[in-house]
Scaffold this active site. Structure first.
Site, PDB file in Angstrom:
ATOM      1  N   LYS A 177       0.839  -1.200   0.000  1.00 23.33           N
ATOM      2  CA  LYS A 177       0.000   0.000   0.000  1.00 23.33           C
ATOM      3  C   LYS A 177       0.871   1.244   0.000  1.00 23.33           C
ATOM      4  O   LYS A 177       1.989   1.222   0.516  1.00 23.33           O
ATOM      5  CB  LYS A 177      -0.900   0.027   1.239  1.00 23.33           C
ATOM      6  CG  LYS A 177      -1.854  -1.159   1.344  1.00 23.33           C
ATOM      7  CD  LYS A 177      -2.823  -0.985   2.493  1.00 23.33           C
ATOM      8  CE  LYS A 177      -3.799  -2.169   2.540  1.00 23.33           C
ATOM      9  NZ  LYS A 177      -4.835  -2.005   3.561  1.00 23.33           N
ATOM     10  N   GLY A 202      -8.477   2.593  -1.181  1.00 28.88           N
ATOM     11  CA  GLY A 202      -8.319   1.658  -2.293  1.00 28.88           C
ATOM     12  C   GLY A 202      -7.356   2.114  -3.379  1.00 28.88           C
ATOM     13  O   GLY A 202      -7.118   1.393  -4.346  1.00 28.88           O
ATOM     14  N   GLU A 229       1.591  -5.130   4.279  1.00 32.80           N
ATOM     15  CA  GLU A 229       0.680  -5.666   5.289  1.00 32.80           C
ATOM     16  C   GLU A 229       0.351  -7.107   4.959  1.00 32.80           C
ATOM     17  O   GLU A 229       0.343  -7.497   3.793  1.00 32.80           O
ATOM     18  CB  GLU A 229      -0.661  -4.900   5.256  1.00 32.80           C
ATOM     19  CG  GLU A 229      -0.729  -3.693   6.146  1.00 32.80           C
ATOM     20  CD  GLU A 229      -2.086  -2.996   6.052  1.00 32.80           C
ATOM     21  OE1 GLU A 229      -2.188  -1.885   6.560  1.00 32.80           O
ATOM     22  OE2 GLU A 229      -3.034  -3.563   5.479  1.00 32.80           O
ATOM     23  N   LYS A 230       0.018  -7.882   5.950  1.00 35.70           N
ATOM     24  CA  LYS A 230      -0.556  -9.207   5.720  1.00 35.70           C
ATOM     25  C   LYS A 230      -1.868  -9.009   4.951  1.00 35.70           C
ATOM     26  O   LYS A 230      -2.661  -8.117   5.284  1.00 35.70           O
ATOM     27  CB  LYS A 230      -0.837  -9.863   7.082  1.00 35.70           C
ATOM     28  CG  LYS A 230      -1.518 -11.214   6.994  1.00 35.70           C
ATOM     29  CD  LYS A 230      -0.521 -12.294   6.667  1.00 35.70           C
ATOM     30  CE  LYS A 230      -1.193 -13.634   6.386  1.00 35.70           C
ATOM     31  NZ  LYS A 230      -0.228 -14.543   5.709  1.00 35.70           N
ATOM     32  N   LYS A 273     -19.630   1.503  -1.831  1.00 42.04           N
ATOM     33  CA  LYS A 273     -20.593   0.844  -0.959  1.00 42.04           C
ATOM     34  C   LYS A 273     -21.968   0.854  -1.607  1.00 42.04           C
ATOM     35  O   LYS A 273     -22.328   1.821  -2.269  1.00 42.04           O
ATOM     36  CB  LYS A 273     -20.648   1.547   0.403  1.00 42.04           C
ATOM     37  CG  LYS A 273     -19.344   1.406   1.188  1.00 42.04           C
ATOM     38  CD  LYS A 273     -19.267   2.329   2.372  1.00 42.04           C
ATOM     39  CE  LYS A 273     -17.864   2.252   3.005  1.00 42.04           C
ATOM     40  NZ  LYS A 273     -17.652   3.334   3.980  1.00 42.04           N
ATOM     41  N   GLU A 279     -12.238   2.796  10.442  1.00 42.00           N
ATOM     42  CA  GLU A 279     -12.535   1.625   9.610  1.00 42.00           C
ATOM     43  C   GLU A 279     -11.766   0.420  10.126  1.00 42.00           C
ATOM     44  O   GLU A 279     -10.562   0.517  10.370  1.00 42.00           O
ATOM     45  CB  GLU A 279     -12.066   1.860   8.169  1.00 42.00           C
ATOM     46  CG  GLU A 279     -12.899   2.808   7.376  1.00 42.00           C
ATOM     47  CD  GLU A 279     -12.445   2.850   5.910  1.00 42.00           C
ATOM     48  OE1 GLU A 279     -12.949   3.703   5.197  1.00 42.00           O
ATOM     49  OE2 GLU A 279     -11.583   2.039   5.492  1.00 42.00           O
ATOM     50  N   ASN A 281     -11.489   7.879   8.605  1.00 38.28           N
ATOM     51  CA  ASN A 281     -12.073   8.891   7.727  1.00 38.28           C
ATOM     52  C   ASN A 281     -12.397  10.108   8.585  1.00 38.28           C
ATOM     53  O   ASN A 281     -13.199  10.028   9.507  1.00 38.28           O
ATOM     54  CB  ASN A 281     -13.325   8.357   7.038  1.00 38.28           C
ATOM     55  CG  ASN A 281     -12.994   7.169   6.161  1.00 38.28           C
ATOM     56  OD1 ASN A 281     -11.957   7.147   5.503  1.00 38.28           O
ATOM     57  ND2 ASN A 281     -13.837   6.161   6.177  1.00 38.28           N
ATOM     58  N   ARG A 323     -14.133  12.827   8.609  1.00 34.71           N
ATOM     59  CA  ARG A 323     -15.265  13.619   8.114  1.00 34.71           C
ATOM     60  C   ARG A 323     -16.561  12.947   8.536  1.00 34.71           C
ATOM     61  O   ARG A 323     -16.540  11.820   9.040  1.00 34.71           O
ATOM     62  CB  ARG A 323     -15.210  13.642   6.575  1.00 34.71           C
ATOM     63  CG  ARG A 323     -15.234  12.221   6.006  1.00 34.71           C
ATOM     64  CD  ARG A 323     -15.542  12.134   4.547  1.00 34.71           C
ATOM     65  NE  ARG A 323     -15.822  10.767   4.169  1.00 34.71           N
ATOM     66  CZ  ARG A 323     -14.919   9.866   3.786  1.00 34.71           C
ATOM     67  NH1 ARG A 323     -13.640  10.186   3.723  1.00 34.71           N
ATOM     68  NH2 ARG A 323     -15.293   8.644   3.472  1.00 34.71           N
ATOM     69  N   ARG A 346     -27.761   2.913  -1.540  1.00 35.41           N
ATOM     70  CA  ARG A 346     -27.342   4.068  -2.332  1.00 35.41           C
ATOM     71  C   ARG A 346     -27.840   3.912  -3.761  1.00 35.41           C
ATOM     72  O   ARG A 346     -27.452   2.975  -4.464  1.00 35.41           O
ATOM     73  CB  ARG A 346     -25.819   4.172  -2.345  1.00 35.41           C
ATOM     74  CG  ARG A 346     -25.230   4.340  -0.961  1.00 35.41           C
ATOM     75  CD  ARG A 346     -23.753   4.552  -1.080  1.00 35.41           C
ATOM     76  NE  ARG A 346     -23.117   4.618   0.226  1.00 35.41           N
ATOM     77  CZ  ARG A 346     -21.896   5.106   0.411  1.00 35.41           C
ATOM     78  NH1 ARG A 346     -21.193   5.553  -0.612  1.00 35.41           N
ATOM     79  NH2 ARG A 346     -21.373   5.138   1.615  1.00 35.41           N
TER      80      ARG A 346
END
Ligand code: MV4
Length: 510
Positions: free
Chosen positions: A165, A172, A207-208, A244, A282, A297, A299, A345
């Site tokens: 990452k 993402g 990361e794993k 989402k 998250e 996040n 916000r 949504r």
């Protein structure tokens, strides 16, 4: 510590558009706070402009020329005498440089400090902070992985599969799965190049890789007096390509014990950076119900209504109170959640043809109502849906005593929706709600993409659609051929429509 100064907010500039701008303005109105809208040329006639006390044009439709112009937003606030700016989500909401611009102009930014934003925006720094605070994070590195030997030894230590990452990434962007050492150096080089191009920061970490995790997030709130509370979780695993689709709370996976542990971890995370205002931690949760913090996040989020539904609180009101220097209205033990809430949504996109974004003018619009149903939208009949902004048209959320009742209520709400002129994902939403994984509560972040057959249109649905199109065409052709004058044609068309309704929905009341 001396109590921070209280400062009243009398006028808020809402630096956003669409449903979230309206959402913020509604609470401002209830609190007796005046509002200023900003808009691009594409949004001249938008509902958020009409809802505000004043409105200021920013520029042409592209966001970089309008909603992302922090300088123009600050100028508009000064010109209209606003004392605070609410950023909504997206656009300027997570840009610490903008928060600093607000500060320098003497404006209150309704959100966290730029320092807190930066502490979480840099993922490597955030991982170190969170480990120091005792918050579980995904096993991996805490320093930038640079030379080949370190990459190899670290990946081997963590154990494949691993994920690479970008430290400046998030949501993402610039992530890669690596299943074995053969792919490692190549993937790392690409990730680094991408990160440098996208963020002007080439630091990457390892990361794993957790397979088929659930994405469960916890709403937190901090004030300027050092209080931090959590408002429980939202289950957000029903997603495709990081978008989402359905959210619910409580998560079908959590019990009170796990909820309390994740809540405590989320509070610890926010407190460690002296977080103020609304934020979301998250987590990824693996199949053994281990949870790991992923990112924060900084916000208010799109899916905040489901939290509002179950705790009966107005999160925008809390944001405004905290920004005025008030303490949080409730202590942790006073926050109670009841029942079950679900949000879907509605997007302007063609779910049956590659989820391509759709545009056009909204012709007919019928939105649901009734008990336990809430619609957040900036949509109106005649509105032009343009490709300039996010394709989300509306959020429909429901609340009921139990999960089963909430599902039934959402199915009922979706059956009340009519929207023509723009293709939407409405049929896809119905199928998600009907799907076995959703009904059983056994779904994770990979479900929609790994089991496309579960979410594909059923044959009878396609057939019904074809019949509807043929019927409408025949009706049109026959009317024209018969040379009916317009009023008569309209009456016949109306009768044909209601006949079609009865045939399409047998048993529906006349
Ligand atoms: C992961 C992961 C599995 N293991 N990290 C995707 C978005 C970004 N915020 C982090 N993401 C993921 N990170 C490890 N170590 C799986 C994802 C992921 C994901 C996370 C949350 C919601 C949806 C997702 C969809 C695909 C992958």
């Amino acid at each position: 510590m001396a109590a921070p100064a209280r400062r009243p907010i009398r006028k808020v500039l809402v630096a956003n558009r669409g449903e979230i701008a309206l959402r913020v303005m509604r609470t401002c109105r209830e609190m007796g706070i005046k509002t200023v809208a900003v808009y691009s040329d594409a949004d001249r006639n938008a509902l958020h402009v009409r809802a505000a006390y004043e409105a200021v044009r920013l520029g042409p439709p592209p966001a970089r020329d309008s909603y992302l112009r922090g300088d123009l937003v600050v100028e508009a606030a000064q010109r209209t005498g606003a004392d605070a700016i609410h950023p909504g989500f997206g656009f300027l909401s997570e840009r610490s440089a903008f928060v600093r611009q607000c500060r320098e102009a003497g404006l209150v930014f309704i959100g966290p400090s730029p320092e807190a934003m930066d502490a979480m925006g840099d993922k490597l720094g955030a991982r170190r902070n969170m480990i120091a605070a005792g918050v579980p994070v995904v096993p991996g590195t805490t320093e930038p992985a640079s030379d080949d030997a370190t990459l190899k030894s670290e990946a081997a230590r963590i154990g494949y599969p691993v994920m690479i990452k970008a430290s400046a990434g998030g949501g993402g962007k610039g992530i890669r799965i690596v299943r074995g050492e053969a792919e490692l150096l190549n993937a790392a080089a690409r990730a680094r190049g991408e990160a440098k191009g996208a963020f002007a920061d080439d630091r990457i970490y390892i990361e794993k890789y957790l397979e088929e995790p659930r994405h469960i997030e916890v709403q937190v709130f901090g004030d300027s007096h050092g209080n931090v509370v959590h408002l429980a979780e939202r289950e957000c695993s029903m997603q495709r390509r990081h978008q989402k689709v359905v959210e619910e709370r409580p998560s079908p996976l959590l019990d009170d014990e796990l909820r309390a542990r994740m809540g405590a971890a989320a509070v610890k995370a926010a407190a460690a950076i002296r977080y103020e205002n609304a934020g979301t931690i998250e987590f990824l949760v693996d199949r053994h119900r281990n949870f790991y913090m992923l990112e924060m996040n900084t916000r208010l989020q799109v899916e905040h209504p489901i939290t509002e539904w179950t705790c009966g609180l107005d999160l925008v009101r809390w944001q405004l109170l905290v920004a005025m220097g008030e303490p949080l209205p409730l202590r942790q033990e006073q926050i109670r959640h009841e029942g079950h809430a679900i949000e879907v949504r509605l997007y302007a996109e063609d779910a049956d043809h590659g989820f391509l974004p759709a545009s056009g003018a909204i012709q007919r619009l019928e939105l649901p109502g009734g008990p336990g149903v809430r619609v957040d939208t900036g949509l109106y009949e005649g509105m032009q849906v343009t490709p300039f902004y996010d394709p989300m048209l509306a959020k429909i959320s429901v609340h009921a005593a139990t999960r089963a009742e909430a599902i039934a209520r959402m199915a009922r709400a979706l059956s009340e929706v009519t929207i023509t002129g723009v293709v939407t994902n409405l049929p896809f939403l119905r199928r998600c709600l009907d799907s076995e994984p959703f009904r059983s509560g056994r779904y994770d972040t990979s479900t929609i993409e790994s089991r496309p057959e579960v979410f594909a249109p059923r044959m009878d649905e396609q057939r019904e659609q074809a019949v509807a199109v043929i019927a409408a065409m025949m009706n049109h052709v026959l009317r024209r051929r018969a040379g009916f004058p317009e009023p008569a044609a309209a009456a016949i068309a109306a009768r044909a429509r209601s006949a079609w309704r009865d045939a399409y929905r047998p048993g529906s009341p006349r």
